[in-house]
Structures are given as structure tokens and as C-alpha cells.
Write a protein that holds these residues in place. Structure first.
Motif, PDB file in Angstrom:
ATOM      1  N   HIS A   1      27.059  35.844  34.474  1.00 58.37           N
ATOM      2  CA  HIS A   1      26.016  36.547  34.888  1.00 58.37           C
ATOM      3  C   HIS A   1      24.664  36.203  34.208  1.00 58.37           C
ATOM      4  O   HIS A   1      24.674  35.555  33.079  1.00 58.37           O
TER       5      HIS A   1
ATOM      6  N   GLY B   1      40.483  41.460  34.292  1.00 60.73           N
ATOM      7  CA  GLY B   1      39.434  40.608  34.495  1.00 60.73           C
ATOM      8  C   GLY B   1      37.924  40.893  33.727  1.00 60.73           C
ATOM      9  O   GLY B   1      38.282  41.574  32.368  1.00 60.73           O
ATOM     10  N   ASP B   2      36.769  40.433  34.182  1.00 58.18           N
ATOM     11  CA  ASP B   2      35.569  40.695  33.656  1.00 58.18           C
ATOM     12  C   ASP B   2      34.764  41.775  34.265  1.00 58.18           C
ATOM     13  O   ASP B   2      34.887  41.837  35.659  1.00 58.18           O
ATOM     14  N   ALA B   3      33.729  42.349  33.559  1.00 57.86           N
ATOM     15  CA  ALA B   3      32.941  43.110  34.340  1.00 57.86           C
ATOM     16  C   ALA B   3      31.468  42.963  33.576  1.00 57.86           C
ATOM     17  O   ALA B   3      31.422  42.775  32.493  1.00 57.86           O
ATOM     18  N   TYR B   4      30.629  43.002  34.401  1.00 56.46           N
ATOM     19  CA  TYR B   4      29.178  42.499  34.197  1.00 56.46           C
ATOM     20  C   TYR B   4      28.150  43.373  34.487  1.00 56.46           C
ATOM     21  O   TYR B   4      28.333  44.203  35.597  1.00 56.46           O
TER      22      TYR B   4
ATOM     23  N   HIS C   1      36.154  39.757  43.430  1.00 52.91           N
ATOM     24  CA  HIS C   1      34.736  40.156  42.966  1.00 52.91           C
ATOM     25  C   HIS C   1      33.899  41.248  43.803  1.00 52.91           C
ATOM     26  O   HIS C   1      32.996  41.061  44.251  1.00 52.91           O
TER      27      HIS C   1
ATOM     28  N   GLN D   1      38.014  39.578  38.633  1.00 51.00           N
ATOM     29  CA  GLN D   1      39.264  39.345  38.140  1.00 51.00           C
ATOM     30  C   GLN D   1      40.029  38.426  38.780  1.00 51.00           C
ATOM     31  O   GLN D   1      40.103  38.100  40.065  1.00 51.00           O
ATOM     32  N   ARG D   2      40.370  37.338  37.833  1.00 49.27           N
ATOM     33  CA  ARG D   2      40.766  35.991  38.491  1.00 49.27           C
ATOM     34  C   ARG D   2      42.239  36.022  38.767  1.00 49.27           C
ATOM     35  O   ARG D   2      42.794  35.171  39.395  1.00 49.27           O
TER      36      ARG D   2
ATOM     37  N   MET E   1      32.469  43.264  39.116  1.00 50.82           N
ATOM     38  CA  MET E   1      33.586  42.562  38.578  1.00 50.82           C
ATOM     39  C   MET E   1      34.019  41.608  38.954  1.00 50.82           C
ATOM     40  O   MET E   1      33.465  40.909  40.116  1.00 50.82           O
TER      41      MET E   1
END
Length: 280
Positions: A2, A212-215, A230, A205-206, A203
Motif C-alpha cells: 500500500h 494474509g494481509d489487509a490494508y 486480492h 492472501q498469498r 485483502m
């Protein structure tokens, strides 16, 4: 990754050979009436799209006048753009009181011919539903209609319809060249919200079924999607827009791979297969 909104002073936000998305290029150029901006991106084809304002684009001895019809914001009319070939100089001149211009790019090693895409040539797709919280509208600027005139670059504007909801669902990825199942396409977004104090969630999620990650995305956020599933969402009560740049590694047409856990949701979302077919 991000990138929070900032004043980039007309310098690329995503420059050539970026570590995460080397197939993408992205700049935001802001001009006042009569001012101009010159650029040339070796190794990348680009597309000039006014977010707001009206410009003239001069490229390869051609002049494309009165590009852009929007004044208030990206919801204020249809987009327009100019395709600028690889390693070709271009000059953008502001004709309105002010203009904010997106410059989208994809790595490509051949030099084609420039052309303009006017509002009446935009390829519109609307799919999803309010019931499934997936109602979305896509305006392809460089889409299937321009397939034979462009190398690797896809440029679109995506809108949530209504207030609140999900986009990019069922979750999908496109980070590996393994045809016929998937293509490698780096992707870059720039988000806008209406009202502009709205916000949302991206989101990333790999790995399927692993956290995963969230921004937290806000008005002006830029997201770099290098790999993974994503989807994104907007808060209830707000509308979301995102300018979308896709650059393919080996071909222009996008082949999305849907996350196995959620792939059955494809059957629940009206019109989604037509949407998928338009990314060519």
C-alpha cells in the motif's frame, strides 16, 4: 503493498522496473490551464487518462485534442484516453482550469501506433448484484476492443454500484504464467471514494486457506498487487472507484485463477463470466 496518498510532484508513483510490479508504470500528473508535461518511458507503452479536466496529447507527430470530459470527479462522465507507444515522447497540455491525469504503463518492447479512445468507444461491463454484495461496473479504456492495437497493457476503471460491497470476488490471482490456467499480470490500483472521506479494505492472501494481509485504503491510495488473491471492499454508505493497470508478462489477455476455496461462488454472481471474458 500500500502506498498512502501523497503529493508526487508529477514524479512516477510506480517507476520502471519496480521491485514488486516490474511490468507496471504509474504516474499522476496535475496541471493548471496552459501548462504542459513532457514524458517518455523507455521500455513501456503507456496510456494517458484524465481523471478530471481536459487535455491535448501530442505524440509521434499526431495531436489528440480535447481528451477528457470530467470536471468534478471520476464519477462525472465517461473516461477518455490516448495510447502512447513504447519509448515515444509525449506532451500533455492542460486545456481546462486544472487537470489530474493518470499515466498507466506496461512493459513492452515493440513500438506501435498512437491512438485516442473517446467516450463513445469505452467498453462497459456491469455484473454482480446487490443481493450478493458484488454489484460492479467496469469501464475498459484499453480493453478487448483495442486488443490488436496494444502490446501488453490493459487499462480500466472499476466502480462499486450502490454503497458498500465487494469487488474482485470470488478471490483470484494472476501471478504465474501457466497457461491455460493462469497468466502473470502485475496489477496497480489507485482508489477514490465518494464522499472522499470514505474508505475500504484491500485483502492480499498469498496462499489459499492461510492468513494474509489487509490494508486500509483511502481516497488516493495506490495498491501494488504482485502476487496472491486480492479482493477489496468499501465501507457501507460509500462508493468506491479504482483505476486499474494490468501488464502481462507473455501476453495481453488476462487469465485469472480463482481461489479454490471460493471458486463455487462464480455460480452465484450474475454476469461474472462476461466480465472475465472482457479482460483481453
Amino acid at each position: 503493498m500500500h502506498i498512502a496518498p501523497y503529493d508526487n510532484h508529477n514524479k512516477p508513483i510506480v517507476d520502471t522496473d519496480n521491485d514488486l510490479v516490474p511490468l507496471n508504470y504509474f504516474n499522476i500528473v496535475k496541471l493548471r490551464r496552459g501548462a504542459h508535461f513532457d514524458y517518455r518511458v523507455p521500455g513501456y507503452e503507456t496510456c494517458v487518462v484524465p481523471a478530471t479536466g481536459t487535455v491535448t496529447v501530442e505524440v509521434a507527430g499526431q495531436t489528440f485534442a480535447d481528451i477528457g470530459t470530467r470536471t468534478a470527479d471520476v464519477w462525472d462522465g465517461e473516461p477518455e484516453g490516448v495510447y502512447v507507444p513504447t519509448d515515444t515522447g509525449a506532451r500533455i497540455t492542460c486545456l481546462s482550469d486544472s487537470a489530474e491525469i493518470f499515466v498507466a504503463g506496461a512493459k513492452y518492447d515493440q513500438t506501435l501506433a498512437p491512438f485516442a479512445v473517446r467516450a463513445d468507444a469505452i467498453d462497459l461491463v456491469q455484473y454482480g448484484s446487490d443481493d450478493t454484495k458484488t454489484h460492479r461496473k467496469i469501464k475498459h479504456i484499453l480493453g478487448a476492443q483495442q486488443h490488436d492495437r496494444v502490446g501488453r497493457l490493459l487499462v480500466s476503471e472499476l466502480f462499486t454500484v450502490g454503497q458498500g460491497g465487494w469487488s474482485g470476488f470470488p478471490s483470484h490471482k494472476h501471478d504465474t504464467d501457466r497457461l491455460p490456467d493462469e497468466t502473470r499480470h502485475d496489477e496497480t490500483y489507485n482508489f477514490r471514494f465518494r464522499p472522499n472521506y470514505g474508505s475500504g479494505l484491500q485483502m492480499l492472501q498469498r496462499v489459499d486457506n492461510e492468513p494474509g494481509d489487509a490494508y486500509h485504503i483511502v481516497d488516493g491510495s495506490t495498491m501494488l498487487i504482485d502476487k496472491g488473491y486480492h479482493p477489496c471492499a468499501v465501507l457501507p454508505g460509500y462508493e468506491m472507484y479504482y483505476f486499474t493497470i494490468l501488464g502481462g508478462l507473455s501476453q495481453r489477455s488476462l487469465k485469472q485463477y480463482f481461489q479454490p476455496t471460493h471458486a463455487a461462488q462464480l455460480k452465484t454472481i450474475p454476469g461474472i463470466m462476461d466480465m472475465i471474458a472482457k479482460f483481453k
